[in-house]
Write an enzyme that holds these catalytic residues in place. Sequence first.
Site, PDB file in Angstrom:
ATOM      1  CE  LYS A   1      -4.031   0.350   2.239  1.00 12.74           C
ATOM      2  NZ  LYS A   1      -5.191   0.232   1.345  1.00 12.74           N
TER       3      LYS A   1
HETATM    4  N1  PPE Z   1      -7.681  -3.040  -2.881  1.00 10.88           N
HETATM    5  C1  PPE Z   1      -7.170  -1.790  -2.806  1.00 10.88           C
HETATM    6  C2  PPE Z   1      -6.464  -1.233  -3.982  1.00 10.88           C
HETATM    7  C3  PPE Z   1      -7.317  -1.056  -1.618  1.00 10.88           C
HETATM    8  O1  PPE Z   1      -6.812   0.174  -1.529  1.00 10.88           O
HETATM    9  C4  PPE Z   1      -8.032  -1.620  -0.535  1.00 10.88           C
HETATM   10  C5  PPE Z   1      -8.239  -0.845   0.726  1.00 10.88           C
HETATM   11  C6  PPE Z   1      -8.535  -2.937  -0.667  1.00 10.88           C
HETATM   12  C7  PPE Z   1      -8.342  -3.615  -1.860  1.00 10.88           C
HETATM   13  C8  PPE Z   1      -9.231  -3.639   0.463  1.00 10.88           C
HETATM   14  O2  PPE Z   1      -8.315  -3.974   1.461  1.00 10.88           O
HETATM   15  P1  PPE Z   1      -8.720  -4.114   3.003  1.00 10.88           P
HETATM   16  O3  PPE Z   1      -8.992  -2.752   3.508  1.00 10.88           O
HETATM   17  O4  PPE Z   1      -7.540  -4.773   3.626  1.00 10.88           O
HETATM   18  O5  PPE Z   1      -9.920  -4.972   3.049  1.00 10.88           O
HETATM   19  N2  PPE Z   1      -8.451   0.534   0.537  1.00 10.88           N
HETATM   20  C9  PPE Z   1      -8.246   1.460   1.641  1.00 10.88           C
HETATM   21  C10 PPE Z   1      -8.134   2.882   1.143  1.00 10.88           C
HETATM   22  C11 PPE Z   1      -9.362   3.716   0.999  1.00 10.88           C
HETATM   23  C12 PPE Z   1      -9.041   5.179   0.766  1.00 10.88           C
HETATM   24  O6  PPE Z   1      -9.858   5.898   0.143  1.00 10.88           O
HETATM   25  O7  PPE Z   1      -7.990   5.653   1.228  1.00 10.88           O
HETATM   26  C13 PPE Z   1      -9.277   1.264   2.742  1.00 10.88           C
HETATM   27  O8  PPE Z   1     -10.337   0.676   2.517  1.00 10.88           O
HETATM   28  O9  PPE Z   1      -9.000   1.684   3.858  1.00 10.88           O
END
Ligand code: PPE
Length: 323
Positions: free
Chosen positions: A174
Amino acid sequence: MSASSSPSAKAAPSSTSALNAGYIWFEGELVPEAEAKISVLTHALHYGTSVFEGIRAYETAKGAAVFRLNEHSQRLIDSAKIIGMPSPVSVEEINHAILETIRKNERKSCYIRPLLWYGAESLGVSPAKNKVHFMVVTLPWGIYLGEEAVRQGAKLMTSSWRRSSGDIMPTKSKAGGNYVNSVLANSEARDNGFDEALLLDKEGFVAEGSGENIFFMRDGVLHPISHSINLRGITRDSVIKIAQWLGTPVEASMATRDELYTANEVFMVGTAAEVTPIASLDRRPIGTGRAGEYSLKMRETYLKVVKGEVPEFEHWLSYVNSD
Ligand code: PPE
């Protein structure tokens, strides 16, 4: 993005912005938002060399609890490792900083954003001389894609931007710089009247949303999109385990976009998005064209789990006032 501030959230006296950040964990101590300042020469600002997490804490019968804290802190360390960034903090230190920041701000529920970044000690692409800094901010956040998207189902658009392949950007990290791809896709979708973007890989297989993992239902089987370039979503993992507990057959799958057009239901999951049903993709209604029955049931169950109302999954919660 569209996350809205909850009016009921307690504003810390030191808040200086509309975000209501209150006290921020910054350089090893809690300081008012106005004092958590960095230089315009910060390496991360110029080159996107930061890594972050998105975590939520929920209000439960036993006070605020952070959902899957350890897994998120470990993923922050992994994100740093992937980009070759030495983390100055351990999983335990990240956990401690997060819990302290929630306590200090007396949050009942919040979105938590820890960040590691290269500082302003030197400019130029090489970060060899830059120090790695750490901060944690907690924010009052509402429903990510808005109340209506959850109730009616969100409108998705296949993005003209493809997800970077793993040999171009390390998509399991990330890293701040990776998110320019998400910003482009999400902005394009919103500019065109959609709620969110669906990104394909360069071969045309479904990857993920700009900040969510994707699931589809066909003939009673739940298919989590499984793709090597996707972020290893913690909500995705939680939803798979909840589905298995509910007795739903689960089969991880690759899919093309037409597979989603004809699915019975599609939903997106993520820490911010939680479980968001999808009503349409590229203006083609999915199933009934409204939030699907299973998607809504999963949303409801997920929200019970994160609030500590399902004993089988209570081990995923770290209570803020219990250690
Ligand atoms: N894919 C991506 C690209 C992603 O950024 C997230 C989280 C996920 C999948 C889901 O991952 P998880 O949160 O572990 O279930 N995205 C984060 C960023 C949002 C933002 O606007 O900043 C989040 O959900 O916190």
